[in-house]
Design a protein around this motif. Structure first.
Motif, short mmCIF file in Angstrom:
data_model
loop_
_atom_site.label_atom_id
_atom_site.label_comp_id
_atom_site.label_asym_id
_atom_site.label_seq_id
_atom_site.Cartn_x
_atom_site.Cartn_y
_atom_site.Cartn_z
N ARG B 72 -15.31 -3.76 -1.08
CA ARG B 72 -15.15 -2.36 -0.26
C ARG B 72 -13.54 -2.36 0.07
N SER B 73 -13.05 -3.73 0.40
CA SER B 73 -11.67 -3.62 0.67
C SER B 73 -10.96 -3.21 -0.37
N LEU B 74 -11.22 -3.52 -1.63
CA LEU B 74 -10.35 -3.33 -2.82
C LEU B 74 -10.69 -1.44 -2.93
N HIS B 75 -11.71 -1.15 -2.83
CA HIS B 75 -11.94 0.33 -2.86
C HIS B 75 -11.14 1.03 -1.84
N SER B 89 -3.86 -5.92 -5.09
CA SER B 89 -4.86 -6.90 -5.80
C SER B 89 -4.46 -8.14 -5.56
N ILE B 90 -3.66 -8.46 -5.82
CA ILE B 90 -2.89 -10.08 -5.59
C ILE B 90 -3.14 -10.48 -4.29
N LEU B 91 -2.73 -9.71 -3.46
CA LEU B 91 -2.92 -9.98 -1.94
C LEU B 91 -4.15 -9.98 -1.46
N LEU B 92 -5.21 -9.12 -1.81
CA LEU B 92 -6.41 -9.17 -1.34
C LEU B 92 -7.34 -10.31 -1.90
N TYR B 93 -6.90 -10.56 -3.06
CA TYR B 93 -7.63 -11.93 -3.73
C TYR B 93 -7.26 -13.22 -3.13
N GLN B 94 -6.03 -13.16 -3.17
CA GLN B 94 -5.36 -14.60 -2.25
C GLN B 94 -5.91 -14.69 -0.88
N MET B 152 -3.96 -12.11 -14.02
CA MET B 152 -3.43 -11.89 -12.86
C MET B 152 -4.40 -12.81 -11.74
N LEU B 153 -5.61 -12.56 -11.79
CA LEU B 153 -6.71 -13.12 -11.02
C LEU B 153 -6.62 -14.80 -11.46
N SER B 154 -6.37 -15.33 -12.55
CA SER B 154 -6.39 -16.85 -12.87
C SER B 154 -5.25 -17.33 -12.23
N SER B 155 -4.06 -16.66 -12.21
CA SER B 155 -2.92 -17.17 -11.87
C SER B 155 -3.09 -17.44 -10.24
N SER B 180 5.01 -13.98 -3.29
CA SER B 180 5.55 -12.73 -3.37
C SER B 180 6.34 -12.68 -4.75
N GLU B 181 6.74 -13.88 -5.27
CA GLU B 181 7.58 -13.65 -6.67
C GLU B 181 6.49 -13.45 -7.78
#
Lengths: 197, 197
Positions: B72-75, B89-94, B152-155, B180-181
């Motif tokens: 839902r957050s992604l959406h 995407s990166i920040l939400l997953y992190q 991206m997600l694997s990283s 951030s890098e």
């Protein structure tokens, strides 16, 4: 040989069985009785040879650390050619993880305080950062070698762990494809940071 | 309500106490006796309701999966703007990993056969692949959305796991900087695959 040879064989058999059981079911769930049964020896033999179940685990990890030739492989493979060295770094790390999957599964299950984990990965990273400092300088790449190596290894490690933790559901059967795409992606990406003037 | 209501309350109380104890002291160190004491019930009640301590853990994880609002957050966050959506995407997953660190630590320690692990990550990935198919098309990015999202997600996952497994030794105290890098790296990298003619 005789007695000593026999004892060595039992010792190795215990270590092999324990390694497999620990990685499949977790260190805490596997009893010395169970290991003895798998290794076809008496439980008392385990205590005589190792003392405790913890010492069995220590031996397994020590054996892995000693046998791991990952830094030497890096040293022998890297040439200073940017794109090739990126490919080789990714492939060597991937192979290292793949070959020692059982050890990694085992390490994941240890208590957080119990063990220094993933020490080879830190060595690997440090070696690569030093190496890419020179390579980036040579190729006029204006990007932090540390950030680059961190990200590249995190990505390989993440793919590997997601694969084993989801039992292949993360990328399905296409790991080989994703790995070669990953290599190209890192090669292309770093070339953007090349100073051309 | 009566009996059923009372049973539900006890069940939830056991789960709450177990989650807190597992996260504070580790799954293996906490006995059912201890959970019973904290939840102010009889140890037998735990066995009647859950069967084993492992099943208590599974219920905690299932509850977390059901309650997780990550999709839902992604959406709600993604807009179709390429660079912003990569960052989000990166920040939400992190953030998702960081917030649920305790659950992930627990999952790592479960037997391999015991549990479907990291199901939210697979959902997250599938959602993002669908999303970036549209975004890449819109922005004329000629690159596989699946490969991009996987990497991206694997990283992000790899950085997270290396951090917790090495107890911070992998990147030291500079996680914020590397994150951030990482975002900039993925944003810049994907722009290379833009067809400009």
């Amino acid at each position: 040989m005789g007695r000593t040879g026999g004892m060595m064989k039992t010792r190795d058999k215990i270590l092999d069985c324990a390694q497999r059981l620990f990685s499949e079911e977790g260190f805490d769930k596997v009893s010395t009785k169970r290991i003895a049964k798998e290794a076809e020896c008496n439980e008392v033999t385990i205590f005589r040879l190792f003392g405790t179940k913890n010492r069995v685990l220590e031996e397994i990890i020590n054996k892995f650390v000693e046998e791991s030739k990952i830094i030497r492989s890096l040293h022998e493979s890297l040439t200073g050619e940017l794109e090739q060295d990126i490919a080789k770094s990714i492939l060597l790390y991937q192979n290292f993880l793949h070959q020692h999957e059982i050890i990694f599964r085992l390490q994941l299950k240890l208590s957080d305080s119990e063990n220094q984990k993933f020490l080879r990965t830190i060595d690997f990273k440090n070696y690569l950062v030093d190496h890419f400092i020179g390579v980036f300088h040579e190729h006029k790449i204006h990007y932090s070698p540390e950030t680059f190596v961190n990200d590249m290894l995190s990505s390989v490690m993440g793919s590997f762990l997601l694969k084993i933790l989801t039992q292949g559901k993360f990328t399905g059967e296409r790991d080989g494809h994703f790995l070669s795409e990953k290599i190209k992606f890192y090669q292309n990406s770093i070339n953007q940071y090349k100073k051309t003037e």
